[in-house]
Design a protein around this motif. Sequence first.
Motif, PDB file in Angstrom:
ATOM      1  N   GLY A   7       1.340  -1.091   0.077  1.00 40.83           N
ATOM      2  CA  GLY A   7      -0.350   0.214  -0.182  1.00 40.83           C
ATOM      3  C   GLY A   7       0.856   0.857  -0.132  1.00 40.83           C
ATOM      4  O   GLY A   7       1.481   1.287  -0.281  1.00 40.83           O
ATOM      5  N   PRO A   8       0.560   2.962  -0.532  1.00 37.34           N
ATOM      6  CA  PRO A   8       1.044   3.997   0.203  1.00 37.34           C
ATOM      7  C   PRO A   8       1.801   4.165   0.847  1.00 37.34           C
ATOM      8  O   PRO A   8       2.574   4.830   1.394  1.00 37.34           O
ATOM      9  CB  PRO A   8       0.449   4.541  -0.922  1.00 37.34           C
ATOM     10  CG  PRO A   8      -1.566   4.042  -0.199  1.00 37.34           C
ATOM     11  CD  PRO A   8      -1.591   3.056  -0.796  1.00 37.34           C
ATOM     12  N   GLY A   9       1.352   3.936   2.101  1.00 34.58           N
ATOM     13  CA  GLY A   9       1.880   3.523   3.852  1.00 34.58           C
ATOM     14  C   GLY A   9       1.241   5.488   3.924  1.00 34.58           C
ATOM     15  O   GLY A   9       0.704   6.059   3.405  1.00 34.58           O
ATOM     16  N   ASP A  10       1.981   5.287   5.639  1.00 31.09           N
ATOM     17  CA  ASP A  10       1.063   6.721   5.672  1.00 31.09           C
ATOM     18  C   ASP A  10       2.990   6.985   6.722  1.00 31.09           C
ATOM     19  O   ASP A  10       2.635   8.196   7.390  1.00 31.09           O
ATOM     20  CB  ASP A  10       0.064   6.004   7.338  1.00 31.09           C
ATOM     21  CG  ASP A  10       0.781   5.512   7.940  1.00 31.09           C
ATOM     22  OD1 ASP A  10       2.209   4.898   7.726  1.00 31.09           O
ATOM     23  OD2 ASP A  10      -0.153   5.241   9.310  1.00 31.09           O
ATOM     24  N   ASP A  11       3.639   7.471   5.956  1.00 29.23           N
ATOM     25  CA  ASP A  11       5.036   7.642   6.550  1.00 29.23           C
ATOM     26  C   ASP A  11       5.692   8.454   4.807  1.00 29.23           C
ATOM     27  O   ASP A  11       5.029   8.087   3.998  1.00 29.23           O
ATOM     28  CB  ASP A  11       5.640   7.149   6.923  1.00 29.23           C
ATOM     29  CG  ASP A  11       6.136   5.645   5.926  1.00 29.23           C
ATOM     30  OD1 ASP A  11       5.848   5.634   5.276  1.00 29.23           O
ATOM     31  OD2 ASP A  11       6.544   4.919   7.240  1.00 29.23           O
ATOM     32  N   LEU A  14       4.451  10.704   0.740  1.00 30.25           N
ATOM     33  CA  LEU A  14       3.092  10.517   1.037  1.00 30.25           C
ATOM     34  C   LEU A  14       2.160  10.807   2.392  1.00 30.25           C
ATOM     35  O   LEU A  14       1.476  11.145   1.921  1.00 30.25           O
ATOM     36  CB  LEU A  14       3.007   8.886   0.896  1.00 30.25           C
ATOM     37  CG  LEU A  14       3.224   8.850  -1.045  1.00 30.25           C
ATOM     38  CD1 LEU A  14       2.726   7.119  -1.150  1.00 30.25           C
ATOM     39  CD2 LEU A  14       2.645   9.597  -1.955  1.00 30.25           C
ATOM     40  N   ALA A  15       3.191  10.819   3.385  1.00 27.34           N
ATOM     41  CA  ALA A  15       2.454  11.444   4.896  1.00 27.34           C
ATOM     42  C   ALA A  15       2.188  13.259   4.799  1.00 27.34           C
ATOM     43  O   ALA A  15       0.887  13.492   4.962  1.00 27.34           O
ATOM     44  CB  ALA A  15       3.526  10.622   5.900  1.00 27.34           C
ATOM     45  N   ALA A  16       2.774  13.811   3.839  1.00 21.50           N
ATOM     46  CA  ALA A  16       2.006  14.986   3.900  1.00 21.50           C
ATOM     47  C   ALA A  16       1.129  15.557   2.866  1.00 21.50           C
ATOM     48  O   ALA A  16       1.653  17.132   2.816  1.00 21.50           O
ATOM     49  CB  ALA A  16       3.947  15.317   3.307  1.00 21.50           C
ATOM     50  N   ALA A  19      -5.109  13.747   2.772  1.00 21.62           N
ATOM     51  CA  ALA A  19      -5.065  11.769   2.195  1.00 21.62           C
ATOM     52  C   ALA A  19      -6.642  12.026   0.606  1.00 21.62           C
ATOM     53  O   ALA A  19      -5.786  11.245   0.200  1.00 21.62           O
ATOM     54  CB  ALA A  19      -6.592  12.064   3.229  1.00 21.62           C
ATOM     55  N   GLU A  20      -6.978  12.839   0.585  1.00 20.44           N
ATOM     56  CA  GLU A  20      -7.982  13.118  -0.787  1.00 20.44           C
ATOM     57  C   GLU A  20      -6.627  13.141  -2.071  1.00 20.44           C
ATOM     58  O   GLU A  20      -7.315  13.130  -3.324  1.00 20.44           O
ATOM     59  CB  GLU A  20      -9.065  13.673  -0.820  1.00 20.44           C
ATOM     60  CG  GLU A  20     -10.010  13.601  -2.377  1.00 20.44           C
ATOM     61  CD  GLU A  20     -11.250  15.045  -1.854  1.00 20.44           C
ATOM     62  OE1 GLU A  20     -11.143  15.379  -3.312  1.00 20.44           O
ATOM     63  OE2 GLU A  20     -11.416  15.606  -1.248  1.00 20.44           O
ATOM     64  N   VAL A 121      -4.635  21.637  -5.148  1.00 19.08           N
ATOM     65  CA  VAL A 121      -4.685  22.201  -3.770  1.00 19.08           C
ATOM     66  C   VAL A 121      -3.083  20.748  -3.878  1.00 19.08           C
ATOM     67  O   VAL A 121      -1.564  20.583  -3.096  1.00 19.08           O
ATOM     68  CB  VAL A 121      -5.232  21.475  -2.879  1.00 19.08           C
ATOM     69  CG1 VAL A 121      -4.607  20.255  -1.292  1.00 19.08           C
ATOM     70  CG2 VAL A 121      -6.330  22.039  -2.444  1.00 19.08           C
ATOM     71  N   LEU A 122      -3.242  19.405  -4.796  1.00 18.88           N
ATOM     72  CA  LEU A 122      -2.207  18.868  -5.017  1.00 18.88           C
ATOM     73  C   LEU A 122      -0.817  19.315  -5.711  1.00 18.88           C
ATOM     74  O   LEU A 122       0.007  19.103  -5.107  1.00 18.88           O
ATOM     75  CB  LEU A 122      -3.086  17.243  -5.698  1.00 18.88           C
ATOM     76  CG  LEU A 122      -1.276  16.213  -6.424  1.00 18.88           C
ATOM     77  CD1 LEU A 122      -1.087  16.512  -5.305  1.00 18.88           C
ATOM     78  CD2 LEU A 122      -2.284  15.754  -7.031  1.00 18.88           C
TER      79      LEU A 122
END
Length: 158
Positions: A7-11, A14-16, A19-20, A121-122
Amino acid sequence: MTTDPDGPGDDGLLAALPAEERERLMALARDAVLPAGTRVFEEGEEADRFWIVRSGTVALDVQVPGRGAAVVETIGPGGLLGWSWLCPPRRWHLGAETREPTRAWEFDAAAVRDLCAERPVLGLALVTLVAETIGERLRATRTRLLDLYGPQESGRTP
């Protein structure tokens, strides 16, 4: 730092991202498996993609005339591999080679730039992350080159 290999992970990088926006970006990701010793890109070539390292390590190097490649930094899990895709003239400023088997999320640069144009935003979040990465790489490159080629200590005390 830990990453989920599936998965994309949460660290990491990508964590920065909100979420959307992370979900929209990850919809463009392709799983890349790179064996140890793979030359990922060469300094001066067209920068048409980038990667977020999931496992393994990738060495960044700069060609030093008369001396060959000098490693200036190593990228590990959660790190951004490649920023030149965002900044014209979109040519790699460094070279990159895997040090060990590496898995990464690979992104087509044109598709990501198009998504950023649609999703400001992205776009702002990615530009900020890339700017931070550029600053880190410049500091690392300067430090490494000073270590390799700077004036040597004379052994005298001032």
